[in-house]
Design a protein around this motif. Sequence first.
Motif, PDB file in Angstrom:
ATOM      1  N   MET A 101      58.481  87.992  56.425  1.00 46.41           N
ATOM      2  CA  MET A 101      58.298  87.472  55.078  1.00 46.41           C
ATOM      3  C   MET A 101      56.928  86.806  54.932  1.00 46.41           C
ATOM      4  O   MET A 101      56.469  86.136  55.851  1.00 46.41           O
ATOM      5  CB  MET A 101      59.391  86.436  54.780  1.00 46.41           C
ATOM      6  CG  MET A 101      59.480  86.049  53.320  1.00 46.41           C
ATOM      7  SD  MET A 101      60.364  84.484  53.086  1.00 46.41           S
ATOM      8  CE  MET A 101      61.970  84.859  53.760  1.00 46.41           C
TER       9      MET A 101
ATOM     10  N   GLU B 152      47.260  91.209  77.909  1.00 41.08           N
ATOM     11  CA  GLU B 152      48.679  91.241  77.559  1.00 41.08           C
ATOM     12  C   GLU B 152      49.492  91.641  78.800  1.00 41.08           C
ATOM     13  O   GLU B 152      49.145  92.599  79.487  1.00 41.08           O
ATOM     14  CB  GLU B 152      48.912  92.239  76.411  1.00 41.08           C
ATOM     15  CG  GLU B 152      50.356  92.551  76.098  1.00 41.08           C
ATOM     16  CD  GLU B 152      51.246  91.320  75.840  1.00 41.08           C
ATOM     17  OE1 GLU B 152      50.854  90.442  75.050  1.00 41.08           O
ATOM     18  OE2 GLU B 152      52.323  91.241  76.459  1.00 41.08           O
TER      19      GLU B 152
ATOM     20  N   HIS C 213      55.065  96.204  72.424  1.00 41.24           N
ATOM     21  CA  HIS C 213      56.312  95.816  73.091  1.00 41.24           C
ATOM     22  C   HIS C 213      57.203  95.007  72.148  1.00 41.24           C
ATOM     23  O   HIS C 213      56.763  94.606  71.063  1.00 41.24           O
ATOM     24  CB  HIS C 213      56.012  95.053  74.380  1.00 41.24           C
ATOM     25  CG  HIS C 213      55.536  93.642  74.148  1.00 41.24           C
ATOM     26  ND1 HIS C 213      56.390  92.593  73.952  1.00 41.24           N
ATOM     27  CD2 HIS C 213      54.278  93.114  74.072  1.00 41.24           C
ATOM     28  CE1 HIS C 213      55.701  91.478  73.780  1.00 41.24           C
ATOM     29  NE2 HIS C 213      54.415  91.771  73.836  1.00 41.24           N
TER      30      HIS C 213
ATOM     31  N   SER D 274      56.459  88.804  67.828  1.00 38.57           N
ATOM     32  CA  SER D 274      55.730  89.442  66.717  1.00 38.57           C
ATOM     33  C   SER D 274      56.180  90.852  66.365  1.00 38.57           C
ATOM     34  O   SER D 274      55.647  91.448  65.441  1.00 38.57           O
ATOM     35  CB  SER D 274      54.235  89.478  67.049  1.00 38.57           C
ATOM     36  OG  SER D 274      53.735  88.189  67.264  1.00 38.57           O
TER      37      SER D 274
HETATM   38  C1  LIG Z   1      63.383  87.183  64.356  1.00 37.24           C
HETATM   39  C2  LIG Z   1      62.166  86.485  63.860  1.00 37.24           C
HETATM   40  C3  LIG Z   1      61.922  86.427  62.490  1.00 37.24           C
HETATM   41  C4  LIG Z   1      60.759  85.831  61.995  1.00 37.24           C
HETATM   42  N1  LIG Z   1      60.508  85.867  60.652  1.00 37.24           N
HETATM   43  C5  LIG Z   1      59.303  85.438  60.193  1.00 37.24           C
HETATM   44  C6  LIG Z   1      58.957  85.623  58.831  1.00 37.24           C
HETATM   45  O1  LIG Z   1      59.736  86.178  58.034  1.00 37.24           O
HETATM   46  N2  LIG Z   1      57.717  85.216  58.423  1.00 37.24           N
HETATM   47  C7  LIG Z   1      56.817  84.616  59.274  1.00 37.24           C
HETATM   48  O2  LIG Z   1      55.733  84.269  58.840  1.00 37.24           O
HETATM   49  N3  LIG Z   1      57.129  84.431  60.580  1.00 37.24           N
HETATM   50  C8  LIG Z   1      58.331  84.822  61.054  1.00 37.24           C
HETATM   51  N4  LIG Z   1      58.655  84.681  62.375  1.00 37.24           N
HETATM   52  C9  LIG Z   1      57.714  83.989  63.258  1.00 37.24           C
HETATM   53  C10 LIG Z   1      56.582  84.855  63.748  1.00 37.24           C
HETATM   54  O3  LIG Z   1      57.007  86.168  64.012  1.00 37.24           O
HETATM   55  C11 LIG Z   1      55.981  84.167  64.991  1.00 37.24           C
HETATM   56  O4  LIG Z   1      55.588  82.853  64.613  1.00 37.24           O
HETATM   57  C12 LIG Z   1      54.788  84.911  65.541  1.00 37.24           C
HETATM   58  O5  LIG Z   1      55.112  86.260  65.783  1.00 37.24           O
HETATM   59  C13 LIG Z   1      54.332  84.234  66.836  1.00 37.24           C
HETATM   60  O6  LIG Z   1      53.313  85.019  67.406  1.00 37.24           O
HETATM   61  P1  LIG Z   1      52.630  84.634  68.786  1.00 37.24           P
HETATM   62  O7  LIG Z   1      51.423  85.502  68.881  1.00 37.24           O
HETATM   63  O8  LIG Z   1      52.468  83.153  68.871  1.00 37.24           O
HETATM   64  O9  LIG Z   1      53.724  84.972  69.917  1.00 37.24           O
HETATM   65  P2  LIG Z   1      54.148  86.410  70.593  1.00 37.24           P
HETATM   66  O10 LIG Z   1      54.250  87.456  69.562  1.00 37.24           O
HETATM   67  O11 LIG Z   1      55.358  86.154  71.422  1.00 37.24           O
HETATM   68  O12 LIG Z   1      52.898  86.751  71.504  1.00 37.24           O
HETATM   69  C14 LIG Z   1      52.667  86.130  72.745  1.00 37.24           C
HETATM   70  C15 LIG Z   1      52.169  87.201  73.683  1.00 37.24           C
HETATM   71  O13 LIG Z   1      51.688  86.609  74.882  1.00 37.24           O
HETATM   72  C16 LIG Z   1      51.986  87.478  75.948  1.00 37.24           C
HETATM   73  N5  LIG Z   1      51.942  86.732  77.212  1.00 37.24           N
HETATM   74  C17 LIG Z   1      52.705  85.663  77.545  1.00 37.24           C
HETATM   75  N6  LIG Z   1      52.433  85.266  78.816  1.00 37.24           N
HETATM   76  C18 LIG Z   1      51.462  86.095  79.283  1.00 37.24           C
HETATM   77  C19 LIG Z   1      50.790  86.181  80.538  1.00 37.24           C
HETATM   78  N7  LIG Z   1      51.051  85.352  81.576  1.00 37.24           N
HETATM   79  N8  LIG Z   1      49.858  87.142  80.674  1.00 37.24           N
HETATM   80  C20 LIG Z   1      49.564  88.013  79.652  1.00 37.24           C
HETATM   81  N9  LIG Z   1      50.208  87.982  78.455  1.00 37.24           N
HETATM   82  C21 LIG Z   1      51.150  87.022  78.277  1.00 37.24           C
HETATM   83  C22 LIG Z   1      53.404  87.950  75.599  1.00 37.24           C
HETATM   84  O14 LIG Z   1      53.807  89.073  76.311  1.00 37.24           O
HETATM   85  C23 LIG Z   1      53.275  88.172  74.095  1.00 37.24           C
HETATM   86  O15 LIG Z   1      52.884  89.493  73.786  1.00 37.24           O
HETATM   87  C24 LIG Z   1      59.833  85.232  62.896  1.00 37.24           C
HETATM   88  C25 LIG Z   1      60.095  85.265  64.274  1.00 37.24           C
HETATM   89  C26 LIG Z   1      61.236  85.881  64.759  1.00 37.24           C
HETATM   90  C27 LIG Z   1      61.471  85.919  66.242  1.00 37.24           C
END
Ligand SMILES: Cc1cc2nc3c(=O)[nH]c(=O)nc-3n(C[C@H](O)[C@H](O)[C@H](O)COP(=O)(O)OP(=O)(O)OC[C@H]3O[C@@H](n4cnc5c(N)ncnc54)[C@H](O)[C@@H]3O)c2cc1C
Length: 337
Positions: free
Chosen positions: A53, A36, A42, A47
């Motif tokens: 929801m 990370e 963070h 996330s």
């Molecule tokens: C405001 C909001 C409301 C939402 N509401 C809902 C809901 O009600 N229900 C639902 O099901 N979903 C909801 N979502 C969607 C859901 O939260 C996301 O689809 C999900 O959190 C995506 O997770 P992720 O792991 O793909 O991305 P992220 O959580 O962004 O994780 C990616 C990680 O990769 C790390 N990273 C990136 N590049 C590098 C690198 N070069 N080296 C090391 N680490 C790196 C980042 O720092 C980050 O921690 C919502 C999203 C938002 C923003």
Amino acid sequence: MSTAEVYDYIVIGAGVQGSFTAYQLVKRKKKTLLLEQFTLPHTRGSSHGQTRMIRKAYDQNFYTHMMEEGYELWAQLEREAGVKLFRRTGLLVMGPENSRSYLDFKSTLEKNKIPMVVLTPDNFNQHIPNVILADGDGALVDTTAGVLYADRALKVAQGQFHKLGGVIKDQEKVTDIKPGLTVTVSTSAGVYQAKGLVITAGAWANELLAHVNLHLPLEVMRINVCYWKEKVPDSYHVNKRFPCFLLTEGEEAKDHIYGLPSNEYPGLMKLTPDRHFVVDRHPAYGNIVIGTGFSGHGFKFGPVIGKLLCELSLGEVPSYDLSPFQISRFQTMKSSL
Ligand SMILES: Cc1cc2nc3c(=O)[nH]c(=O)nc-3n(C[C@H](O)[C@H](O)[C@H](O)COP(=O)(O)OP(=O)(O)OC[C@H]3O[C@@H](n4cnc5c(N)ncnc54)[C@H](O)[C@@H]3O)c2cc1C
């Protein structure tokens, strides 16, 4: 140059998808490293926040189907960790009664025998006080829906991963990836090697995919969060049985509007053109697996996505048909433009 640390699998990104993938891999006895870029926990990705929801109500059958197992896996994690992660509130779905989108939500719930209550203009306010049902709108409640305690869930998934021997390294930004039978990953602090790599880098996905010659059509959006001011104090509070809600897309409504009986959190979303996820192997490097483009609705699927990315990494047949989530669909979309 220092020698590389060797793992079975490396997962980049400790958001919900990376954390659950790492957890699944370590459960399958694979020596796994979760990298990370920021200090954990963070608030700079997608996330973070108090709540998200969770629902089975969808206008596409495959999402409803995946969420059947999703609920079981969330409950399993609650049991394993002894922590409450879910609170049932119900989800009120409203929209023009005869519109395609509203009818699709209704028929998906019916087809999958998901418990729901269809409300009428006569009984609507008995169930949902303080909300007005517009003329011509239909309303139904997915009674299985509720909220997930998002920050807590992330902490628990990472905690369980660590407890089973997984290694988490935060404050390590991945700066280079060299594909091959053994993948070499360089970070701001070290060099690591593994037979397989999972990239779940959220809004940063394309930055990392550039190292492996891939670019996905992802639109990164900073999402607008509105706060509804209550006319009657506390009337939208979860303790007053106010549900989650979602307005289906009518012909005239372009915006995607939904809400939770809670407060907080701006964040990043990365949208694919069709708003479906990307869960696939790299087209040229079979040992690099990608999970991204969760298009603002991916949190609830975390445990299922983690399981699928783990299965793809291990070369197993995935538990669900992944054709809606394949990278190759973007070629099709491009040629049909
Ligand atoms: C405001 C909001 C409301 C939402 N509401 C809902 C809901 O009600 N229900 C639902 O099901 N979903 C909801 N979502 C969607 C859901 O939260 C996301 O689809 C999900 O959190 C995506 O997770 P992720 O792991 O793909 O991305 P992220 O959580 O962004 O994780 C990616 C990680 O990769 C790390 N990273 C990136 N590049 C590098 C690198 N070069 N080296 C090391 N680490 C790196 C980042 O720092 C980050 O921690 C919502 C999203 C938002 C923003």
